[in-house]
Motif scaffolding. Structure first.
Motif, mmCIF file in Angstrom:
data_model
loop_
_atom_site.group_PDB
_atom_site.id
_atom_site.type_symbol
_atom_site.label_atom_id
_atom_site.label_comp_id
_atom_site.label_asym_id
_atom_site.label_seq_id
_atom_site.Cartn_x
_atom_site.Cartn_y
_atom_site.Cartn_z
ATOM 1 N N VAL A 11 39.745 43.304 54.153
ATOM 2 C CA VAL A 11 39.651 43.492 52.702
ATOM 3 C C VAL A 11 38.787 44.729 52.511
ATOM 4 O O VAL A 11 37.680 44.813 53.050
ATOM 5 C CB VAL A 11 39.013 42.275 52.001
ATOM 6 C CG1 VAL A 11 38.581 42.640 50.584
ATOM 7 C CG2 VAL A 11 39.988 41.114 51.959
ATOM 8 N N ARG A 12 39.320 45.692 51.744
ATOM 9 C CA ARG A 12 38.607 46.981 51.671
ATOM 10 C C ARG A 12 38.707 47.593 50.276
ATOM 11 O O ARG A 12 39.738 47.519 49.613
ATOM 12 C CB ARG A 12 39.188 47.954 52.692
ATOM 13 C CG ARG A 12 38.489 49.305 52.732
ATOM 14 C CD ARG A 12 38.862 50.027 53.991
ATOM 15 N NE ARG A 12 38.155 51.295 54.104
ATOM 16 C CZ ARG A 12 38.059 51.996 55.228
ATOM 17 N NH1 ARG A 12 38.628 51.555 56.341
ATOM 18 N NH2 ARG A 12 37.406 53.125 55.262
ATOM 19 N N ALA A 13 37.591 48.200 49.840
ATOM 20 C CA ALA A 13 37.567 48.958 48.592
ATOM 21 C C ALA A 13 37.702 50.437 48.923
ATOM 22 O O ALA A 13 37.073 50.934 49.864
ATOM 23 C CB ALA A 13 36.257 48.713 47.847
ATOM 24 N N GLY B 12 40.421 48.405 40.063
ATOM 25 C CA GLY B 12 40.660 46.997 40.373
ATOM 26 C C GLY B 12 42.061 46.671 40.830
ATOM 27 O O GLY B 12 42.348 45.505 41.138
ATOM 28 N N ASP B 13 42.940 47.658 40.892
ATOM 29 C CA ASP B 13 44.291 47.406 41.401
ATOM 30 C C ASP B 13 44.236 46.978 42.867
ATOM 31 O O ASP B 13 43.500 47.563 43.671
ATOM 32 C CB ASP B 13 45.162 48.670 41.301
ATOM 33 C CG ASP B 13 45.787 48.845 39.923
ATOM 34 O OD1 ASP B 13 45.702 47.913 39.114
ATOM 35 O OD2 ASP B 13 46.361 49.927 39.675
ATOM 36 N N ILE B 14 45.001 45.953 43.198
ATOM 37 C CA ILE B 14 45.194 45.537 44.596
ATOM 38 C C ILE B 14 46.560 46.079 44.994
ATOM 39 O O ILE B 14 47.566 45.758 44.360
ATOM 40 C CB ILE B 14 45.147 44.007 44.718
ATOM 41 C CG1 ILE B 14 43.773 43.498 44.262
ATOM 42 C CG2 ILE B 14 45.442 43.566 46.155
ATOM 43 C CD1 ILE B 14 43.739 42.012 43.981
ATOM 44 N N ILE B 15 46.587 46.931 46.002
ATOM 45 C CA ILE B 15 47.817 47.657 46.309
ATOM 46 C C ILE B 15 48.254 47.430 47.758
ATOM 47 O O ILE B 15 47.444 47.521 48.691
ATOM 48 C CB ILE B 15 47.655 49.178 46.058
ATOM 49 C CG1 ILE B 15 47.154 49.439 44.624
ATOM 50 C CG2 ILE B 15 48.963 49.915 46.297
ATOM 51 C CD1 ILE B 15 46.963 50.903 44.296
ATOM 52 N N ILE C 272 31.177 42.952 43.137
ATOM 53 C CA ILE C 272 31.362 41.507 43.301
ATOM 54 C C ILE C 272 32.811 41.165 43.632
ATOM 55 O O ILE C 272 33.100 40.167 44.303
ATOM 56 C CB ILE C 272 30.895 40.765 42.027
ATOM 57 C CG1 ILE C 272 30.802 39.263 42.296
ATOM 58 C CG2 ILE C 272 31.796 41.084 40.835
ATOM 59 C CD1 ILE C 272 30.160 38.490 41.152
ATOM 60 N N ARG C 273 33.739 42.020 43.209
ATOM 61 C CA ARG C 273 35.154 41.760 43.446
ATOM 62 C C ARG C 273 35.487 41.770 44.938
ATOM 63 O O ARG C 273 36.331 40.997 45.410
ATOM 64 C CB ARG C 273 36.018 42.791 42.707
ATOM 65 C CG ARG C 273 35.858 42.752 41.199
ATOM 66 C CD ARG C 273 36.558 43.912 40.519
ATOM 67 N NE ARG C 273 36.018 45.204 40.935
ATOM 68 C CZ ARG C 273 36.417 46.383 40.455
ATOM 69 N NH1 ARG C 273 37.370 46.422 39.532
ATOM 70 N NH2 ARG C 273 35.882 47.497 40.876
ATOM 71 N N VAL C 274 34.818 42.634 45.694
ATOM 72 C CA VAL C 274 35.071 42.706 47.138
ATOM 73 C C VAL C 274 34.675 41.394 47.806
ATOM 74 O O VAL C 274 35.402 40.855 48.649
ATOM 75 C CB VAL C 274 34.304 43.885 47.784
ATOM 76 C CG1 VAL C 274 34.514 43.908 49.297
ATOM 77 C CG2 VAL C 274 34.751 45.214 47.178
ATOM 78 N N PHE D 141 40.126 50.914 44.142
ATOM 79 C CA PHE D 141 41.268 50.018 44.305
ATOM 80 C C PHE D 141 41.086 49.290 45.620
ATOM 81 O O PHE D 141 40.246 49.667 46.450
ATOM 82 C CB PHE D 141 42.611 50.771 44.232
ATOM 83 C CG PHE D 141 42.957 51.607 45.441
ATOM 84 C CD1 PHE D 141 43.692 51.077 46.490
ATOM 85 C CD2 PHE D 141 42.580 52.942 45.507
ATOM 86 C CE1 PHE D 141 44.030 51.846 47.591
ATOM 87 C CE2 PHE D 141 42.914 53.724 46.606
ATOM 88 C CZ PHE D 141 43.638 53.176 47.651
ATOM 89 N N PHE D 142 41.858 48.211 45.835
ATOM 90 C CA PHE D 142 41.635 47.363 46.995
ATOM 91 C C PHE D 142 42.902 47.191 47.825
ATOM 92 O O PHE D 142 44.022 47.178 47.294
ATOM 93 C CB PHE D 142 41.153 45.971 46.558
ATOM 94 C CG PHE D 142 39.990 46.004 45.614
ATOM 95 C CD1 PHE D 142 38.745 46.419 46.047
ATOM 96 C CD2 PHE D 142 40.133 45.622 44.285
ATOM 97 C CE1 PHE D 142 37.664 46.462 45.178
ATOM 98 C CE2 PHE D 142 39.075 45.656 43.404
ATOM 99 C CZ PHE D 142 37.826 46.083 43.848
#
Length: 344
Positions: free
Chosen positions: A271-273, A335-338, A43-45, A263-264
């Protein structure tokens, strides 16, 4: 990540494959190996995509592999060709029949599991025995021997001889010196008890469930679900009192089994996982995206997903001090956005 689907004839492997991948097999799985690549639900994506409105949104992927039926006989041949196709899988899904249909014998899940597991163990045993013989012959010829491999193979041999799969011995299953053998019994395994539509209970296999990761799946029902619209699925789940479709549950358990996290990376373009193992450093996570990023790594600009949700915007998160710079050895969290800073 690639999961091989195994099981005795009649266990419902193709039904499970269709339920997980939404691919209709028809008759082709009897003569062809089948692969299904699917998005990992997250769901985060979707939320990040709504926030950034990128040109592309890319979910993490997982692969489920179903060998052709003629390669899934229960008998082990000396050349072990029947296991060739799953050796490059990262883990196995072992489908076990826990249903009975008209004219069928009652299901014997524990016995069925042990039958195929012993076949797997025998396949690895033959591989180890041949390699030990080769090493002994090389020693007599004065050839240089890999000491670690030479020390570990007898340990494998003894455990396999005792009927113990190598996945039960973590130090053996993860040993780098043995990676080239791609031992089947060393692969992480998820046991799926394939039940009929009305049965949501585990079979009486307490000993097995204490040793292996086990789940229930109502195969035929989930196969039907996989071909329905989202609205129909909602009604169907309510009718059968199912909180979450097995497809999502199996994917989650697959991730847990292999110790995977996401991570994203975010931006206007994409936007990518990205999928990595727990404990992966920022430097190695950079390589997952591109080797040049690892080569020219300077810093990783990191923001936890929950901190972004709390701040509402990236700029606001920066003002709150939750955006931070990390070095090569930083351990990436789920869940880190880097944003990787690099120069090549």
């Amino acid at each position: 990540m690639k999961f091989g689907i195994t099981g005795l004839s009649g266990s419902g492997k193709s039904t499970i494959f269709e339920a997980l991948t939404q691919i209709v097999l028809g008759e082709k799985h009897k003569t062809e190996n089948c692969m299904g690549t699917i998005d990992v639900p997250d769901i985060r994506v979707g939320i990040l995509s709504d926030m950034y409105k990128p040109k592309k949104t890319i979910y993490a992927k997982i692969e489920y592999f179903l060998p052709a039926v003629h390669n899934q006989k229960s008998e082990i041949k000396k050349d072990q060709n029947i296991w060739t196709f799953v050796r490059d899988c990262d883990a196995l899904i072992h489908v076990v029949r826990n249903f009975a249909e008209y004219g069928q014998e009652p299901s014997t899940p524990h016995k069925d599991f042990l039958q195929l597991d012993q076949d797997i163990i025998l396949a690895d045993y033959i591989t180890v025995e041949k390699r030990i013989e080769r090493i002994e012959a090389d020693k007599k010829r004065g050839k240089k021997i890999d000491k670690e491999e030479s020390d570990l193979l007898p340990v494998c041999h003894k455990n396999l001889e005792d009927g113990i799969p190598l996945r039960r011995i973590p130090e053996i299953a993860s040993a780098q010196a043995l990676k080239g053998f791609a031992f089947i019994s060393a692969k992480p395994m998820l046991v799926l008890f394939n039940n009929n539509d009305e049965n949501a209970k585990f079979p009486d296999c307490q000993d097995l469930m204490e040793k292996e990761e086990c789940m229930i799946i109502r195969g035929k029902l989930e196969q039907e679900l996989s071909h329905m619209s989202a609205e129909e699925v909602g009604d169907f789940l309510s009718e059968y009192d199912i909180k979450e479709a097995a497809r999502e549950r199996v994917i989650k358990k697959s991730y847990e089994l292999l110790g995977l996290i996401s991570f994203f990376t975010v931006g206007e373009d994409e936007v990518r996982a990205w999928t990595i193992k727990k404990g992966t450093s920022a430097l190695d996570a950079a390589e997952v995206i591109h080797s040049d990023i690892k080569k020219g790594f300077i810093r990783a600009e990191v923001l936890a997903y929950d901190d972004l949700m709390d701040a509402k915007t990236y700029n606001e998160a920066r003002k709150k001090g939750t955006v931070r710079l990390e070095g090569k050895t930083y351990c990436v969290n789920d869940g880190d956005i880097i944003n990787f800073r690099f120069n090549v």
